[in-house]
Motif scaffolding. Structure first.
Motif, PDB file in Angstrom:
ATOM      1  N   THR A  97       9.305  53.663   7.787  1.00 14.37           N
ATOM      2  CA  THR A  97      10.387  53.998   8.711  1.00 14.37           C
ATOM      3  C   THR A  97      10.319  55.483   9.060  1.00 14.37           C
ATOM      4  OG1 THR A  97      11.781  52.322   7.678  1.00 14.37           O
ATOM      5  CG2 THR A  97      12.889  53.966   9.053  1.00 14.37           C
ATOM      6  N   LEU A  98      10.305  55.788  10.340  1.00 11.21           N
ATOM      7  CA  LEU A  98      10.227  57.171  10.807  1.00 11.21           C
ATOM      8  C   LEU A  98      11.583  57.853  10.649  1.00 11.21           C
ATOM      9  CD1 LEU A  98       8.584  59.392  12.288  1.00 11.21           C
ATOM     10  CD2 LEU A  98       9.456  58.419  14.417  1.00 11.21           C
TER      11      LEU A  98
ATOM     12  N   TYR B 267       8.487  60.046   0.168  1.00 15.60           N
ATOM     13  CA  TYR B 267       8.332  60.127   1.615  1.00 15.60           C
ATOM     14  C   TYR B 267       6.951  60.691   1.916  1.00 15.60           C
ATOM     15  CZ  TYR B 267      13.355  59.534   1.428  1.00 15.60           C
ATOM     16  OH  TYR B 267      14.598  59.041   1.171  1.00 15.60           O
TER      17      TYR B 267
ATOM     18  N   TYR C  92       7.932  59.958   7.150  1.00 20.83           N
ATOM     19  CA  TYR C  92       8.172  58.524   6.980  1.00 20.83           C
ATOM     20  C   TYR C  92       8.613  58.250   5.559  1.00 20.83           C
ATOM     21  CZ  TYR C  92       5.306  57.953  11.195  1.00 20.83           C
ATOM     22  OH  TYR C  92       4.806  58.030  12.471  1.00 20.83           O
TER      23      TYR C  92
END
Length: 132
Positions: free
Chosen positions: A60-61, A87, A55
């Motif tokens: 957000t993936l 991340y 993520y």
């Protein structure tokens, strides 16, 4: 000549001892960073099945997969196309979810060897315990 042989033997023992320490672990969940760079490689000891996800800071993936291995899990990720930033790698098995930080900066990407958070699952589906 004898000094060189003795020194070589001492170095060989020293390096084999360090690699054994770095790979072995008897904790419940062990992540070992094997390589950093734009390509990161890590191993998970004593984990046969886990869900892996990456993520960004906003949640957000970017990537997810179900990984499995008989004696553990070994994965390599190329982060060349990732913009600079922070991340998170999440590893989840039946017992807990652990989060590791990934920093992408120019040509260097680093994965933290220690978890930044762990959430243990309990038998009651409505309850969880977070450890930081």
């Amino acid at each position: 000549m004898k000094k060189i042989i003795k020194l070589s033997l001492v170095c060989a023992v020293l390096f084999s001892g360090m690699s054994t320490y770095a790979i072995d672990g008897n904790e419940e969940f062990n992540l070992h960073v094997l390589k950093n760079g734009k390509v990161i490689t890590f191993g998970l000891n004593q984990v046969q099945k886990a869900n892996l996800a990456i993520y960004d800071q906003d949640g957000t993936l970017f990537y997810s997969e179900s990984a499995s291995g008989k004696d553990g899990i070994l994965r390599t990720f190329s982060l060349q196309d990732f913009p600079d930033g922070t991340y998170f790698l999440e590893v989840e098995d039946n017992a807990k979810k652990v989060r590791y930080q990934i920093n992408v900066d120019n040509d260097v990407t680093t994965l933290s060897p220690k978890a930044i958070s762990s959430v243990y699952k309990v038998a009651d589906k409505n309850t969880s315990v977070a450890v930081r």
